[in-house]
Design an enzyme around this catalytic site. Structure first.
Site, PDB file in Angstrom:
ATOM      1  N   HIS A   1       5.249 -39.833  52.552  1.00 24.97           N
ATOM      2  CA  HIS A   1       6.071 -40.386  52.298  1.00 24.97           C
ATOM      3  C   HIS A   1       5.623 -42.204  53.456  1.00 24.97           C
ATOM      4  O   HIS A   1       6.355 -41.993  54.432  1.00 24.97           O
ATOM      5  CB  HIS A   1       7.754 -40.701  52.294  1.00 24.97           C
ATOM      6  CG  HIS A   1       8.360 -41.788  52.213  1.00 24.97           C
ATOM      7  ND1 HIS A   1       9.166 -41.519  51.099  1.00 24.97           N
ATOM      8  CD2 HIS A   1       8.429 -42.935  52.074  1.00 24.97           C
ATOM      9  CE1 HIS A   1       9.557 -42.591  50.965  1.00 24.97           C
ATOM     10  NE2 HIS A   1       9.477 -43.662  52.103  1.00 24.97           N
TER      11      HIS A   1
ATOM     12  N   GLY B   1      12.915 -50.167  46.329  1.00 29.05           N
ATOM     13  CA  GLY B   1      13.713 -51.484  46.877  1.00 29.05           C
ATOM     14  C   GLY B   1      15.206 -50.962  46.843  1.00 29.05           C
ATOM     15  O   GLY B   1      15.513 -49.823  46.151  1.00 29.05           O
TER      16      GLY B   1
ATOM     17  N   HIS C   1      12.370 -43.203  45.528  1.00 25.83           N
ATOM     18  CA  HIS C   1      13.243 -43.459  46.296  1.00 25.83           C
ATOM     19  C   HIS C   1      14.767 -43.469  45.249  1.00 25.83           C
ATOM     20  O   HIS C   1      14.924 -44.567  44.883  1.00 25.83           O
ATOM     21  CB  HIS C   1      13.446 -45.050  46.453  1.00 25.83           C
ATOM     22  CG  HIS C   1      12.452 -45.295  47.290  1.00 25.83           C
ATOM     23  ND1 HIS C   1      10.302 -44.945  47.519  1.00 25.83           N
ATOM     24  CD2 HIS C   1      11.920 -45.292  49.222  1.00 25.83           C
ATOM     25  CE1 HIS C   1       9.730 -45.103  48.340  1.00 25.83           C
ATOM     26  NE2 HIS C   1      10.759 -46.168  49.169  1.00 25.83           N
TER      27      HIS C   1
ATOM     28  N   GLU D   1      19.342 -42.773  49.686  1.00 29.07           N
ATOM     29  CA  GLU D   1      18.770 -43.851  50.962  1.00 29.07           C
ATOM     30  C   GLU D   1      20.022 -44.396  51.075  1.00 29.07           C
ATOM     31  O   GLU D   1      21.303 -44.255  52.120  1.00 29.07           O
ATOM     32  CB  GLU D   1      17.635 -44.333  50.795  1.00 29.07           C
ATOM     33  CG  GLU D   1      17.551 -45.115  52.088  1.00 29.07           C
ATOM     34  CD  GLU D   1      16.342 -45.548  51.875  1.00 29.07           C
ATOM     35  OE1 GLU D   1      15.724 -46.496  53.055  1.00 29.07           O
ATOM     36  OE2 GLU D   1      15.282 -45.944  51.342  1.00 29.07           O
TER      37      GLU D   1
ATOM     38  N   ASP E   1       7.852 -43.251  56.411  1.00 29.84           N
ATOM     39  CA  ASP E   1       8.044 -44.388  55.798  1.00 29.84           C
ATOM     40  C   ASP E   1       6.801 -45.920  56.225  1.00 29.84           C
ATOM     41  O   ASP E   1       6.621 -46.392  55.749  1.00 29.84           O
ATOM     42  CB  ASP E   1       9.675 -44.649  56.287  1.00 29.84           C
ATOM     43  CG  ASP E   1      10.210 -45.301  54.744  1.00 29.84           C
ATOM     44  OD1 ASP E   1       9.877 -45.305  54.518  1.00 29.84           O
ATOM     45  OD2 ASP E   1      11.552 -45.662  55.242  1.00 29.84           O
TER      46      ASP E   1
END
Length: 361
Positions: free
Chosen positions: A16, A174, A201, A204, A293
């Site tokens: 990632h 996003g 994603h 989060e 990330d």
């Protein structure tokens, strides 16, 4: 306690890593000068501080603001090829033995570059990086949650079109809030019909529902972050007393979760390292592993993420090996390729390090 020297030397797997979140400061300055892009600062130290201020201040707004700068200098094939090559160089220096780097092609078309040409430029950079360092890598194409479903489908089709040239998966990135993954269902159905790979994603900035949709509606094979999964659990200390159906499903099906400690703390997803859910998930046998990330914005890399995990969660060398193998098992490449890297690189090198430093764990 494992030393920084040992942690730096262990083989690693990065799954990632955002291309536009990992540029070198010097490269940004050079590209900005070449393409007449205005920067907040033209001094390397000041610019570095500007990029990491969001993470340091735990401000998601400031954190996300910086991406407009990195994407602004990545609007040509030459620039994209260069930063992809440099990403491989930087990861290889950390002893990363396999990486999957992701980017959103649509964010690099502001000056007329086609999405296909953007993808090819990044693949060229990754391939040049492999020739230079020996480190293999794959490319994941991202659609953005706030974009139209039609555009997401186009990027999904692009990912499949490049599946024999180095693209290994499709991602949805996003802001989760107000942008559920099911809005992009047609893109995910296309990917699934083509027997291709999906990471999303989820969990989060939004809760369990986001993770549930990603897996059960959209068919995600991996989850990016997944931090909020602990909301589907009753936890006493580090022991899980009871799990809901989603947590049980993820554990039972060995669905991988790409966990990013510094990024999560810096954006406020986790209060601090000590209270990040990673150690709970890892100790309770979920298939989790560490990722960086955005190496620039979070001022981190995979070595630093491992150092943090060792310091806060008392991980052993055996634990780091397990995390690395978890990641390699979860990579979007063929099974025989995974096994080759696990046995000829990861296990071999970890054993050499045990012997070299007399570690008996």
């Amino acid at each position: 306690m494992l030393t920084k020297e040992i942690i730096q030397q262990v083989p690693k797997v990065e799954l990632h890593d955002h291309l536009d979140g990992g540029l070198r400061i010097g490269t940004i300055l050079e590209l900005a000068k070449k393409y007449n892009v205005e920067l907040p600062y033209d001094n390397e130290k000041q610019l570095q501080d500007w990029f990491v201020r969001g993470c340091k201040q735990k401000s998601l707004t400031l954190y996300l603001e910086t991406f407009s700068v990195t994407t602004s200098v990545l609007q040509t094939q030459e620039a994209l090829e260069r930063v992809a090559f440099e990403a491989v160089e930087d990861l290889a220096k950390e002893h990363v033995c396999y990486a999957e780097i992701r980017f959103a092609p649509d964010l690099h078309t502001q000056q007329g570059l086609s999405q296909g040409d953007a993808v090819q430029a990044v693949l060229d950079g990754l391939q040049r990086g492999k020739k230079e360092t020996g480190m293999p890598s794959g490319l994941i194409l991202c659609a953005m949650r706030n974009q139209s479903p039609a555009l997401s489908l186009a990027i999904a089709e692009l990912a499949v079109a490049f599946c024999d040239r180095g693209v290994v998966g499709f991602d949805l990135a996003g802001d989760e809030s107000g942008h559920p993954p099911k809005k992009h269902l047609e893109a995910f159905q296309y990917i699934r019909n083509k027997n291709f790979n999906i990471t999303i994603h989820a969990g989060e900035a939004f809760g369990v529902e986001s993770i549930w949709q990603a897996i059960q509606v959209c068919g995600a094979h991996r989850i990016g972050h997944g931090t909020r999964l602990i909301e589907d659990m009753n936890i006493e200390a580090t022991h899980i007393e009871k799990m809901g159906s989603l947590a049980n499903f993820i554990l039972d099906r060995r669905i991988p979760m790409e966990m990013c400690l510094t990024s999560n703390v810096g954006t406020g997803v986790a209060i601090d390292y000590a209270r990040h859910p990673f150690p709970i998930l890892f100790r309770n046998k979920f298939r989790v592993f560490l990722c960086s990330d955005n190496r620039l914005m979070s001022d981190t890399n995979l070595t630093k993420e491992m150092e943090i995990a060792v310091e806060y969660y008392n991980l052993s060398l055996r634990d780091l090996e397990k995390i690395t193998i978890n990641a390699m098992k979860s990579a979007f490449i063929h099974h025989d390729e995974k096994l080759d890297i696990i046995y000829t690189v990861i296990k071999k090198r970890y054993q050499e390090i045990r012997t070299q430093y007399g570690i008996l764990d």
